[in-house]
Scaffold this motif. Structure first.
Motif, mmCIF file in Angstrom:
data_model
loop_
_atom_site.group_PDB
_atom_site.id
_atom_site.type_symbol
_atom_site.label_atom_id
_atom_site.label_comp_id
_atom_site.label_asym_id
_atom_site.label_seq_id
_atom_site.Cartn_x
_atom_site.Cartn_y
_atom_site.Cartn_z
ATOM 1 N N TYR A 3 -7.371 -7.328 12.727
ATOM 2 C CA TYR A 3 -8.319 -6.641 11.859
ATOM 3 C C TYR A 3 -9.656 -6.394 12.551
ATOM 4 O O TYR A 3 -10.212 -5.289 12.479
ATOM 5 C CB TYR A 3 -8.530 -7.421 10.558
ATOM 6 N N SER A 4 -10.193 -7.406 13.215
ATOM 7 C CA SER A 4 -11.521 -7.267 13.835
ATOM 8 C C SER A 4 -11.522 -6.159 14.891
ATOM 9 O O SER A 4 -12.487 -5.393 14.982
ATOM 10 C CB SER A 4 -11.996 -8.589 14.435
ATOM 11 N N GLU A 5 -10.441 -6.052 15.663
ATOM 12 C CA GLU A 5 -10.352 -4.990 16.669
ATOM 13 C C GLU A 5 -10.216 -3.624 16.001
ATOM 14 O O GLU A 5 -10.871 -2.657 16.404
ATOM 15 C CB GLU A 5 -9.164 -5.227 17.611
ATOM 16 N N ALA A 6 -9.369 -3.546 14.991
ATOM 17 C CA ALA A 6 -9.179 -2.282 14.281
ATOM 18 C C ALA A 6 -10.492 -1.827 13.635
ATOM 19 O O ALA A 6 -10.858 -0.645 13.700
ATOM 20 C CB ALA A 6 -8.088 -2.431 13.232
ATOM 21 N N LYS A 7 -11.196 -2.765 13.029
ATOM 22 C CA LYS A 7 -12.468 -2.465 12.381
ATOM 23 C C LYS A 7 -13.475 -1.933 13.400
ATOM 24 O O LYS A 7 -14.131 -0.925 13.172
ATOM 25 C CB LYS A 7 -12.990 -3.740 11.707
ATOM 26 N N GLN A 8 -13.567 -2.597 14.537
ATOM 27 C CA GLN A 8 -14.509 -2.184 15.582
ATOM 28 C C GLN A 8 -14.157 -0.793 16.113
ATOM 29 O O GLN A 8 -15.040 0.047 16.290
ATOM 30 C CB GLN A 8 -14.527 -3.210 16.717
ATOM 31 N N ARG A 9 -12.889 -0.552 16.333
ATOM 32 C CA ARG A 9 -12.460 0.763 16.838
ATOM 33 C C ARG A 9 -12.758 1.859 15.828
ATOM 34 O O ARG A 9 -13.189 2.953 16.184
ATOM 35 C CB ARG A 9 -10.981 0.732 17.208
ATOM 36 N N TYR A 10 -12.524 1.564 14.546
ATOM 37 C CA TYR A 10 -12.803 2.535 13.486
ATOM 38 C C TYR A 10 -14.300 2.852 13.429
ATOM 39 O O TYR A 10 -14.705 4.017 13.378
ATOM 40 C CB TYR A 10 -12.317 1.991 12.140
ATOM 41 N N ILE A 11 -15.135 1.832 13.450
ATOM 42 C CA ILE A 11 -16.583 2.033 13.380
ATOM 43 C C ILE A 11 -17.071 2.835 14.581
ATOM 44 O O ILE A 11 -17.882 3.758 14.443
ATOM 45 C CB ILE A 11 -17.320 0.678 13.251
ATOM 46 N N GLU A 12 -16.572 2.531 15.750
ATOM 47 C CA GLU A 12 -16.956 3.280 16.959
ATOM 48 C C GLU A 12 -16.514 4.732 16.861
ATOM 49 O O GLU A 12 -17.279 5.648 17.193
ATOM 50 C CB GLU A 12 -16.365 2.619 18.200
ATOM 51 N N ALA A 13 -15.283 4.966 16.409
ATOM 52 C CA ALA A 13 -14.762 6.332 16.299
ATOM 53 C C ALA A 13 -15.545 7.128 15.256
ATOM 54 O O ALA A 13 -15.878 8.307 15.474
ATOM 55 C CB ALA A 13 -13.277 6.311 15.954
ATOM 56 N N TRP A 14 -15.840 6.508 14.128
ATOM 57 C CA TRP A 14 -16.602 7.195 13.074
ATOM 58 C C TRP A 14 -18.004 7.520 13.576
ATOM 59 O O TRP A 14 -18.561 8.569 13.255
ATOM 60 C CB TRP A 14 -16.653 6.322 11.821
ATOM 61 N N GLY A 15 -18.559 6.622 14.386
ATOM 62 C CA GLY A 15 -19.868 6.874 14.985
ATOM 63 C C GLY A 15 -19.852 8.085 15.896
ATOM 64 O O GLY A 15 -20.760 8.917 15.874
ATOM 65 N N VAL A 23 -25.174 14.176 12.467
ATOM 66 C CA VAL A 23 -25.890 12.908 12.259
ATOM 67 C C VAL A 23 -25.760 12.051 13.509
ATOM 68 O O VAL A 23 -24.867 12.261 14.325
ATOM 69 C CB VAL A 23 -25.363 12.126 11.029
ATOM 70 N N ASN A 24 -26.648 11.094 13.645
ATOM 71 C CA ASN A 24 -26.586 10.271 14.859
ATOM 72 C C ASN A 24 -25.498 9.198 14.746
ATOM 73 O O ASN A 24 -24.997 8.896 13.676
ATOM 74 C CB ASN A 24 -27.966 9.701 15.205
ATOM 75 N N ARG A 25 -25.184 8.643 15.871
ATOM 76 C CA ARG A 25 -24.087 7.683 15.994
ATOM 77 C C ARG A 25 -24.283 6.449 15.109
ATOM 78 O O ARG A 25 -23.376 6.032 14.406
ATOM 79 C CB ARG A 25 -23.935 7.285 17.468
ATOM 80 N N THR A 26 -25.463 5.868 15.126
ATOM 81 C CA THR A 26 -25.703 4.660 14.347
ATOM 82 C C THR A 26 -25.611 4.942 12.851
ATOM 83 O O THR A 26 -25.046 4.144 12.094
ATOM 84 C CB THR A 26 -27.069 4.043 14.692
ATOM 85 N N MET A 27 -26.121 6.079 12.418
ATOM 86 C CA MET A 27 -26.028 6.449 11.001
ATOM 87 C C MET A 27 -24.562 6.532 10.579
ATOM 88 O O MET A 27 -24.169 6.011 9.538
ATOM 89 C CB MET A 27 -26.725 7.787 10.772
ATOM 90 N N ALA A 28 -23.736 7.145 11.412
ATOM 91 C CA ALA A 28 -22.308 7.257 11.102
ATOM 92 C C ALA A 28 -21.622 5.894 11.152
ATOM 93 O O ALA A 28 -20.725 5.617 10.353
ATOM 94 C CB ALA A 28 -21.638 8.237 12.069
ATOM 95 N N GLN A 29 -22.030 5.030 12.066
ATOM 96 C CA GLN A 29 -21.443 3.694 12.130
ATOM 97 C C GLN A 29 -21.779 2.885 10.878
ATOM 98 O O GLN A 29 -20.923 2.165 10.357
ATOM 99 C CB GLN A 29 -21.919 2.956 13.388
ATOM 100 N N ILE A 30 -23.011 3.003 10.400
ATOM 101 C CA ILE A 30 -23.376 2.313 9.156
ATOM 102 C C ILE A 30 -22.528 2.869 8.014
ATOM 103 O O ILE A 30 -22.020 2.110 7.187
ATOM 104 C CB ILE A 30 -24.886 2.456 8.862
ATOM 105 N N HIS A 31 -22.352 4.172 7.982
ATOM 106 C CA HIS A 31 -21.530 4.783 6.943
ATOM 107 C C HIS A 31 -20.096 4.255 7.017
ATOM 108 O O HIS A 31 -19.497 3.923 5.991
ATOM 109 C CB HIS A 31 -21.560 6.307 7.065
ATOM 110 N N ALA A 32 -19.563 4.151 8.220
ATOM 111 C CA ALA A 32 -18.202 3.624 8.397
ATOM 112 C C ALA A 32 -18.109 2.203 7.858
ATOM 113 O O ALA A 32 -17.145 1.849 7.168
ATOM 114 C CB ALA A 32 -17.808 3.657 9.871
ATOM 115 N N LEU A 33 -19.100 1.407 8.167
ATOM 116 C CA LEU A 33 -19.118 0.019 7.697
ATOM 117 C C LEU A 33 -19.166 -0.035 6.170
ATOM 118 O O LEU A 33 -18.441 -0.816 5.545
ATOM 119 C CB LEU A 33 -20.324 -0.706 8.308
#
Length: 166
Positions: A3-15, A23-33
């Motif tokens: 799960y932790s790896e999948a979550k990290q990959r998803y957040i990075e990809a959404w960013g 939108v900027n990368r961090t904004m998208a990463q927060i949205h993914a989270l």
């Protein structure tokens, strides 16, 4: 995959995808989270998870609120602010389309309305007027399609998409 790896990959990809929305990368990463969170998250939760500063978190949360992609949630007894987002892909897509239209398409339509009325009869002016009038027509058609999409429901969108992909 854990799960932790999948979550990290998803957040990075959404960013990374965020730059396609404007939108900027961090904004998208927060949205993914926020999208995968089971409960509303505080600024501190977001800072800890993404390893970002308070200023960066606050600035990007404000931007998400401005875009209509996040909302504040009050939790009784808590003094902290908490945030959540809609998880429906159609609602998300419509909101992004609405914001991009407001920030990108609406200003260019206003500009084309102004410049396509240029006065004169020489060839350069005629060509300028023709090109800007054609662009204005195209932009207004795009505006109409986007407005229909924003006001639609998922059934309409998926029916149209199904016809296109056949």
């Amino acid at each position: 995959m854990e799960y932790s790896e999948a979550k990290q990959r998803y957040i990075e990809a959404w960013g990374s995808l965020g730059s396609s929305w404007g939108v900027n990368r961090t904004m998208a990463q927060i949205h993914a989270l926020l999208m995968i969170a089971t409960m509303p998250l505080s600024t501190e939760d977001i800072m800890d998870e993404l390893k970002i500063s308070r200023g960066n978190a606050n600035m990007n949360l404000r931007a998400l609120l401005d875009w209509g992609l996040a909302k504040k949630v009050l939790i009784p007894g808590e003094r902290k602010e908490f945030f959540s987002t809609d998880k429906d892909p159609m609602v998300l897509a419509a909101q992004v389309a609405k914001e991009r239209k407001k920030r990108e398409l609406d200003p260019i339509i206003r500009l084309l309305d102004e410049v396509s009325t240029v006065q004169g009869d020489d060839e350069q002016v005629k060509e300028f007027r023709k090109v800007t009038t054609d662009l204005k027509g195209f932009a207004k058609q795009a505006d109409s399609v986007i407005n229909t999409f924003i006001q639609s429901n998922s059934n309409w969108f998926f029916k149209i998409l199904g016809k296109i992909t056949r």
